[in-house]
Design a protein around this motif. Structure first.
Motif, PDB file in Angstrom:
ATOM      1  N   ALA A 175       2.105  -9.392  12.225  1.00  0.00           N
ATOM      2  CA  ALA A 175       1.144  -9.908  13.465  1.00  0.00           C
ATOM      3  C   ALA A 175       0.807  -9.066  14.618  1.00  0.00           C
ATOM      4  O   ALA A 175      -0.034  -9.116  15.424  1.00  0.00           O
ATOM      5  CB  ALA A 175       1.971 -11.253  13.819  1.00  0.00           C
ATOM      6  N   ASP A 176       1.991  -8.038  14.772  1.00  0.00           N
ATOM      7  CA  ASP A 176       1.846  -7.107  15.823  1.00  0.00           C
ATOM      8  C   ASP A 176       0.913  -5.887  15.444  1.00  0.00           C
ATOM      9  O   ASP A 176       0.590  -4.788  16.534  1.00  0.00           O
ATOM     10  CB  ASP A 176       3.139  -6.618  16.242  1.00  0.00           C
ATOM     11  N   THR A 177       0.358  -5.709  14.262  1.00  0.00           N
ATOM     12  CA  THR A 177      -0.522  -4.639  13.943  1.00  0.00           C
ATOM     13  C   THR A 177      -1.839  -5.136  13.831  1.00  0.00           C
ATOM     14  O   THR A 177      -2.331  -6.190  13.269  1.00  0.00           O
ATOM     15  CB  THR A 177      -0.065  -4.186  12.456  1.00  0.00           C
ATOM     16  N   SER A 178      -2.925  -4.499  14.621  1.00  0.00           N
ATOM     17  CA  SER A 178      -4.462  -4.787  14.508  1.00  0.00           C
ATOM     18  C   SER A 178      -4.845  -4.694  13.024  1.00  0.00           C
ATOM     19  O   SER A 178      -4.330  -3.860  12.091  1.00  0.00           O
ATOM     20  CB  SER A 178      -5.088  -4.069  15.475  1.00  0.00           C
ATOM     21  N   TRP A 179      -6.137  -5.184  12.906  1.00  0.00           N
ATOM     22  CA  TRP A 179      -6.806  -4.880  11.596  1.00  0.00           C
ATOM     23  C   TRP A 179      -6.970  -3.318  11.325  1.00  0.00           C
ATOM     24  O   TRP A 179      -6.653  -2.784  10.190  1.00  0.00           O
ATOM     25  CB  TRP A 179      -7.980  -5.527  11.417  1.00  0.00           C
ATOM     26  N   ARG A 180      -7.385  -2.529  12.148  1.00  0.00           N
ATOM     27  CA  ARG A 180      -7.618  -1.174  12.162  1.00  0.00           C
ATOM     28  C   ARG A 180      -6.225  -0.400  11.862  1.00  0.00           C
ATOM     29  O   ARG A 180      -6.226   0.354  10.942  1.00  0.00           O
ATOM     30  CB  ARG A 180      -8.161  -0.522  13.308  1.00  0.00           C
ATOM     31  N   GLY A 181      -5.154  -0.884  12.523  1.00  0.00           N
ATOM     32  CA  GLY A 181      -3.962  -0.204  12.169  1.00  0.00           C
ATOM     33  C   GLY A 181      -3.363  -0.605  10.725  1.00  0.00           C
ATOM     34  O   GLY A 181      -2.626   0.246  10.232  1.00  0.00           O
ATOM     35  N   ALA A 182      -3.863  -1.747  10.225  1.00  0.00           N
ATOM     36  CA  ALA A 182      -3.310  -2.256   8.720  1.00  0.00           C
ATOM     37  C   ALA A 182      -4.504  -1.891   7.942  1.00  0.00           C
ATOM     38  O   ALA A 182      -4.034  -2.364   6.674  1.00  0.00           O
ATOM     39  CB  ALA A 182      -3.157  -3.728   8.955  1.00  0.00           C
ATOM     40  N   ARG A 183      -5.344  -1.199   8.126  1.00  0.00           N
ATOM     41  CA  ARG A 183      -6.342  -0.992   7.034  1.00  0.00           C
ATOM     42  C   ARG A 183      -5.794  -0.457   5.847  1.00  0.00           C
ATOM     43  O   ARG A 183      -6.211  -0.889   4.669  1.00  0.00           O
ATOM     44  CB  ARG A 183      -7.640  -0.056   7.595  1.00  0.00           C
ATOM     45  N   HIS A 184      -5.217   0.715   5.974  1.00  0.00           N
ATOM     46  CA  HIS A 184      -4.506   1.013   4.607  1.00  0.00           C
ATOM     47  C   HIS A 184      -3.367   0.363   3.986  1.00  0.00           C
ATOM     48  O   HIS A 184      -3.343   0.331   2.934  1.00  0.00           O
ATOM     49  CB  HIS A 184      -4.042   2.659   5.132  1.00  0.00           C
ATOM     50  N   GLY A 185      -2.599  -0.337   5.052  1.00  0.00           N
ATOM     51  CA  GLY A 185      -1.679  -1.144   4.234  1.00  0.00           C
ATOM     52  C   GLY A 185      -2.410  -2.227   3.361  1.00  0.00           C
ATOM     53  O   GLY A 185      -1.756  -2.629   2.548  1.00  0.00           O
ATOM     54  N   LEU A 186      -3.315  -2.832   3.745  1.00  0.00           N
ATOM     55  CA  LEU A 186      -3.960  -3.929   2.987  1.00  0.00           C
ATOM     56  C   LEU A 186      -4.577  -3.259   1.780  1.00  0.00           C
ATOM     57  O   LEU A 186      -4.523  -3.986   0.813  1.00  0.00           O
ATOM     58  CB  LEU A 186      -5.324  -4.282   3.820  1.00  0.00           C
ATOM     59  N   ALA A 187      -4.947  -1.924   1.753  1.00  0.00           N
ATOM     60  CA  ALA A 187      -5.271  -1.375   0.388  1.00  0.00           C
ATOM     61  C   ALA A 187      -4.243  -0.951  -0.426  1.00  0.00           C
ATOM     62  O   ALA A 187      -4.395  -0.774  -1.602  1.00  0.00           O
ATOM     63  CB  ALA A 187      -6.126  -0.081   0.862  1.00  0.00           C
ATOM     64  N   GLY A 188      -3.071  -1.195  -0.126  1.00  0.00           N
ATOM     65  CA  GLY A 188      -1.931  -1.150  -0.898  1.00  0.00           C
ATOM     66  C   GLY A 188      -1.923  -2.337  -2.019  1.00  0.00           C
ATOM     67  O   GLY A 188      -1.107  -1.984  -3.038  1.00  0.00           O
ATOM     68  N   LEU A 189      -2.719  -3.253  -1.997  1.00  0.00           N
ATOM     69  CA  LEU A 189      -2.964  -4.485  -3.246  1.00  0.00           C
ATOM     70  C   LEU A 189      -3.321  -3.519  -4.211  1.00  0.00           C
ATOM     71  O   LEU A 189      -3.070  -4.111  -5.328  1.00  0.00           O
ATOM     72  CB  LEU A 189      -3.981  -5.085  -2.720  1.00  0.00           C
ATOM     73  N   PHE A 190      -4.087  -2.593  -4.277  1.00  0.00           N
ATOM     74  CA  PHE A 190      -4.637  -1.725  -5.248  1.00  0.00           C
ATOM     75  C   PHE A 190      -3.488  -0.894  -6.340  1.00  0.00           C
ATOM     76  O   PHE A 190      -3.552  -0.392  -7.349  1.00  0.00           O
ATOM     77  CB  PHE A 190      -5.662  -0.785  -5.289  1.00  0.00           C
ATOM     78  N   LYS A 191      -2.294  -0.815  -5.719  1.00  0.00           N
ATOM     79  CA  LYS A 191      -1.199  -0.177  -6.510  1.00  0.00           C
ATOM     80  C   LYS A 191      -0.755  -1.251  -7.496  1.00  0.00           C
ATOM     81  O   LYS A 191      -0.047  -2.365  -7.483  1.00  0.00           O
ATOM     82  CB  LYS A 191       0.080  -0.076  -5.232  1.00  0.00           C
ATOM     83  N   ALA A 192      -0.854  -0.842  -8.744  1.00  0.00           N
ATOM     84  CA  ALA A 192      -0.851  -1.806  -9.873  1.00  0.00           C
ATOM     85  C   ALA A 192       0.515  -2.230 -10.181  1.00  0.00           C
ATOM     86  O   ALA A 192       0.895  -3.242 -10.615  1.00  0.00           O
ATOM     87  CB  ALA A 192      -1.483  -1.157 -11.183  1.00  0.00           C
ATOM     88  N   ASP A 193       1.651  -1.316  -9.957  1.00  0.00           N
ATOM     89  CA  ASP A 193       2.971  -1.413 -10.290  1.00  0.00           C
ATOM     90  C   ASP A 193       3.586  -2.183  -9.409  1.00  0.00           C
ATOM     91  O   ASP A 193       4.854  -2.476  -9.498  1.00  0.00           O
ATOM     92  CB  ASP A 193       3.823  -0.263 -10.556  1.00  0.00           C
ATOM     93  N   LEU A 194       2.992  -2.938  -8.346  1.00  0.00           N
ATOM     94  CA  LEU A 194       3.874  -3.698  -7.492  1.00  0.00           C
ATOM     95  C   LEU A 194       3.578  -5.307  -7.954  1.00  0.00           C
ATOM     96  O   LEU A 194       4.421  -6.103  -7.803  1.00  0.00           O
ATOM     97  CB  LEU A 194       3.041  -3.815  -6.057  1.00  0.00           C
TER      98      LEU A 194
END
Length: 563
Positions: free
Chosen positions: A436-455
């Motif tokens: 909640a404390d991170t903006s969308w811009r600050g979390a942009r790369h974190g959201l892209a972590g969804l593409f890591k298949a072995d999660l």
């Protein structure tokens, strides 16, 4: 069926559930009743009805489903559970007949102001009698006798005629039942308004029917023919172990009640998703997501305005000066002296939209969800971007396991001597894609972590929902919305193999109910399947479709609805 037809059918079924639940709650005077995937629940506990004709399946017509709901409402309204249990006999046959008699008793006096209910009840029971006969119940002498008992009891108590085909079928059994049923038929009808006098007579008759069949226990051990299978299905659930509350016999599961157990939490972890991906790979994932967003041709302003309409409210934000009406602004009186024609000497409170809700998105990161990552990532990214622009507190979380098929928790169980019913047997992994404390811009790369298949491994949905709901309640908003994105029931192979079959599913149902009871609005976006049995507010998304503005609009509309 096509995807569109599947979604239309799912929505029709959901609407039917909502309407039937409203009927049962109003007429049955029980606000905790709801329907999930066609099945009745009281809160998070599955309800077991008194008589088999109340089990209307989704493939039966609408009048049957309405009739079953009306009958359930009358049971809740008119059956005194304590009285019913006091006289309830032992044995599957006795319990079945006794429960049916009580249900037919309450159905015999529907409110006169609701003639449609009378028609629904008659249609439902008549359809059940015909269906039971068609399924082979009359192929055995015992099944034929029980069908005759049901038809004759229903007819005498409600005053309705037995369907012609059934009347011809049961005619040979009338002579067999006459000594037991004949003397009681009139009294059954006369006492239908007095349960305390009706119940002992119903119990006596039920035991007499069981004696006629030569057994007061349960269904036959081996059901080889269609008739034996039909008889076994009829008697299933009517035995002595169902002697608790006749309406609710399947308890909700929670850690506090001892139903849901966790063998060990020693290996459970919570991680930030971006920490689990190499920085260079994370940049590649973000570039892929940006490309998908561009292909989706999303209108971010439109999404933002739609969310603002439902998730923000007016708030005073200082003062607005230089107005031609409002309150006199003392600082501008000198302007009036210098320029008598000047009218912009007023001020008023400035009203600006403020966030009135928080949104938590919980992503299922089980193995089957990998195929849905492109669609999920685009929708979540668009929502997060718009919510951030509106300053709505937003978190994006995920749940998976640290291993397949148990991991270190399973090894600990082996070392402990493999105790029975161990509970959850895997290493839980909770992921934070955006806090909640991170903006969308600050979390942009974190959201892209969804593409890591072995999660993506296995899923413990109930525990994850509780974790997400707990975090959501700390965001201090008037409305707390939790959106679960998933494509199926919770699954963990080691846990499922070593516990009862519904262990994880029952916990998810209970967790969703807990969250709703605590004030969190739980919604589900289910990909390609209807998960209404877990989440009463569930939007079915087309699993094969690419994300686009129409899809995002549909999700936004779902967030805005309070019911």
């Amino acid at each position: 069926m096509s995807t569109l037809e599947d979604r239309a059918a799912a929505r029709a079924a959901r609407r039917s559930d909502v309407l039937r639940a409203s009927t049962v709650r109003a007429l049955g005077r029980d606000s905790s009743v709801c329907f999930r995937a066609g099945l009745p629940y009281r809160g998070s506990a599955r309800m077991r009805m008194l008589a088999p004709h109340l089990h209307a399946t989704t493939d039966e017509d609408a009048a049957c489903r309405r009739g079953a709901a009306d009958a359930l409402a009358l049971h809740l309204r008119a059956t005194d559970v304590a009285v019913h249990q006091r006289y309830r006999p032992v044995g599957a046959v006795g319990c079945l007949v006794y429960d049916q008699l009580e249900q037919f008793r309450v159905e015999s006096s529907p409110p006169r102001s609701l003639p449609g209910m009378t028609a629904n009840l008659a249609h439902r029971t008549g359809h059940w009698l015909e269906k039971a006969a068609a399924n082979g119940l009359t192929h055995t002498e015992s099944g034929l006798l029980l069908l005759a008992v049901a038809a004759m009891s229903w007819s005498h108590l409600t005053g309705r005629a037995v369907p012609i085909g059934i009347e011809e079928t049961i005619e040979p059994m009338r002579a067999v039942l006459a000594p037991e049923f004949g003397p009681r038929a009139g009294r059954f009808a006369r006492l239908r308004g007095a349960q305390d006098r009706f119940a002992p007579m119903a119990a006596e008759f039920s035991l007499a029917v069981a004696d006629l069949l030569g057994s007061a226990s349960g269904p036959p051990r081996r059901a080889r023919s269609a008739g034996q299978r039909a008889l076994a299905d009829l008697l299933h659930g009517s035995g002595p172990d169902a002697a608790g509350n006749p309406s609710v016999t399947v308890p909700g599961v929670s850690a506090g009640e001892g139903g849901y157990r966790i063998f060990t939490t020693a290996h459970d972890r919570q991680r930030t998703a971006a920490e689990l991906v190499r920085p260079a790979q994370l940049k590649e994932f973000r570039a892929r997501l940006d490309e998908l967003v561009a292909q989706a041709r999303l209108h971010h302003g439109r999404t933002r305005r739609a969310l603002a309409a439902s998730l923000t409210g007016p708030s005073i934000d200082g003062w607005e000066h230089g107005l031609e009406q409002g309150r006199i602004d003392g600082r501008r009186l000198s302007t009036l002296v210098a320029s008598p024609g000047e009218h912009r000497i007023f001020q008023d409170e400035a009203i600006a939209p403020r966030a009135a809700a928080s949104v938590t998105v919980l992503l299922d990161c089980s193995g089957s969800m990998k195929q849905h990552v492109p669609l999920t990532a685009v929708v979540v990214d668009a929502l997060t971007r718009a919510l951030d622009a509106l300053e709505v507190p937003t978190e994006v979380l995920g749940f998976t396991t640290a291993a397949w098929n148990g991991g270190r928790a399973l090894r600990d169980w082996h070392r402990a001597g493999r105790p029975a019913e161990p509970g959850r047997l895997n290493d839980r992994l909770h992921l934070v894609f955006k806090d909640a404390d991170t903006s969308w811009r600050g979390a942009r790369h974190g959201l892209a972590g969804l593409f890591k298949a072995d999660l993506f491994r296995e899923g413990l949905g109930g525990e994850a929902l509780r974790w997400a709901a707990t975090r959501a309640r700390t965001l201090d908003a008037r409305r707390t919305i939790l959106v679960v994105v998933t494509d199926g029931a919770p699954a963990d192979s080691a846990t499922a193999r070593l516990n009862r079959p519904d262990f994880l599913e029952a916990d998810l149902v209970h967790a969703a109910h807990e969250a709703e009871a605590a004030g969190t609005e739980v919604r589900a976006l289910s990909l390609g399947v209807d998960l209404g049995r877990f989440f009463p507010r569930c939007l079915v998304l087309p699993a094969e479709e690419r994300a686009g503005q129409a899809l995002v609009d549909e999700v936004v509309a779902t967030l805005g609805r309070r019911r």
